[in-house]
Design an enzyme around this catalytic site. Sequence first.
Site, PDB file in Angstrom:
ATOM      1  N   LYS A 175       0.841  -1.201   0.000  1.00 24.01           N
ATOM      2  CA  LYS A 175       0.000   0.000   0.000  1.00 24.01           C
ATOM      3  C   LYS A 175       0.875   1.250   0.000  1.00 24.01           C
ATOM      4  CE  LYS A 175      -3.729  -2.479   2.310  1.00 24.01           C
ATOM      5  NZ  LYS A 175      -4.361  -2.858   3.585  1.00 24.01           N
TER       6      LYS A 175
ATOM      7  N   GLN B 161      -4.614  -1.439   9.853  1.00 28.30           N
ATOM      8  CA  GLN B 161      -4.381  -2.776   9.286  1.00 28.30           C
ATOM      9  C   GLN B 161      -4.888  -3.831  10.274  1.00 28.30           C
ATOM     10  OE1 GLN B 161      -3.185  -3.363   6.116  1.00 28.30           O
ATOM     11  NE2 GLN B 161      -3.681  -5.493   6.508  1.00 28.30           N
TER      12      GLN B 161
ATOM     13  N   ASP C 295     -11.149   2.836   4.360  1.00 28.04           N
ATOM     14  CA  ASP C 295     -11.414   1.393   4.283  1.00 28.04           C
ATOM     15  C   ASP C 295     -12.919   1.108   4.340  1.00 28.04           C
ATOM     16  OD1 ASP C 295      -9.410  -0.398   3.774  1.00 28.04           O
ATOM     17  OD2 ASP C 295      -8.674  -0.480   5.839  1.00 28.04           O
TER      18      ASP C 295
END
Length: 285
Positions: free
Chosen positions: A52, A96, A119
């Site tokens: 990422k 994460q 997200d």
Amino acid sequence: MQLLDGKALSQKIEQTVHLQVKELKKEAGIVPGLAVILVGHDEASAAYVNMKKKACDRVGFYSVTHEMPEDISQDAIENTIIMMNKNPNIDGILIQLPLPPQIDTTKILELVDPSKDVDGFHPYNVGRLTTGLDGFVPCTPLGVMHLLAEYNIDVKGKNCVVVGASNIVGKPMAALLLNANATVEICHIFTDDLKKHTLKADVLLVGVGVINLIKEDMVKQDAVIIDIGINRADNGKLVGDVDFENVSKKCSYITPVPGGVGPMTIAMLLSNTFKAAKINASKRV
Ligand code: NAD
């Protein structure tokens, strides 16, 4: 059978985001910023975060990774999020997952400012997705919808069967398909006779984490197969949840693993972060 090439499409999306970033910088002096929280030393998580970060660099984003030890406290993570929520240089915040067991993940996700929730895991954005309103949509299922659109695969009126019902893959996948007027079924670990369901699928979408879960005899002739799973086989290779070798002989379209849904997830993170930067830029005017 035709391959759904997520790698090629993700590169096209990256190029578009790269151009948009250049324009935003020129017009408003703004560089989109992404902050990532990475806790512990999970190899897969570290590899995803690294991918990422590299993608952010390629399109010209500013990105920062807050690496935290496995035994970090709830307060320490929360304080970092509060700081990033306030930071005008940060447009997107990504936690994460998974977080270690001492951490209340729900509380952490709820603390992220919904306008920086790239997200799409905040209940506010989950609610907007299920009601069909604009918001941030989880990157993996959003990437699948872009891939289907790229190949002119319209799910309207089709039987779509989603295998896997997690908050980050299966449930938002089902919501997006329903919003696109598909008839949707969701299967999971407790589903009785999985094959009975998968055989009905015009479009079968699988995100479970079990190698070869979906075999040739579980798939309808000419179905579209979306393999979201990422697993490490005994020989060290990355494989999905679908028996690619045999299922690919029977279906009309299929995503390869790697090179299918995976790169689309990263491309969607980039476009979600750019979207957040535009929203935050409009607030500054
Ligand atoms: P998860 O463990 O949170 O959820 C798995 C789901 O699969 C659950 O709903 C469970 O009920 C269901 N399931 C488990 N075993 C089953 C079985 N035998 N039959 C039917 N259903 C079963 O996992 P997740 O985070 O949703 O990830 C799922 C897979 O997708 C993993 O392989 C993960 O690596 C992959 N993934 C890929 C991407 C990508 O970018 N391609 C992104 C996220 C996750």
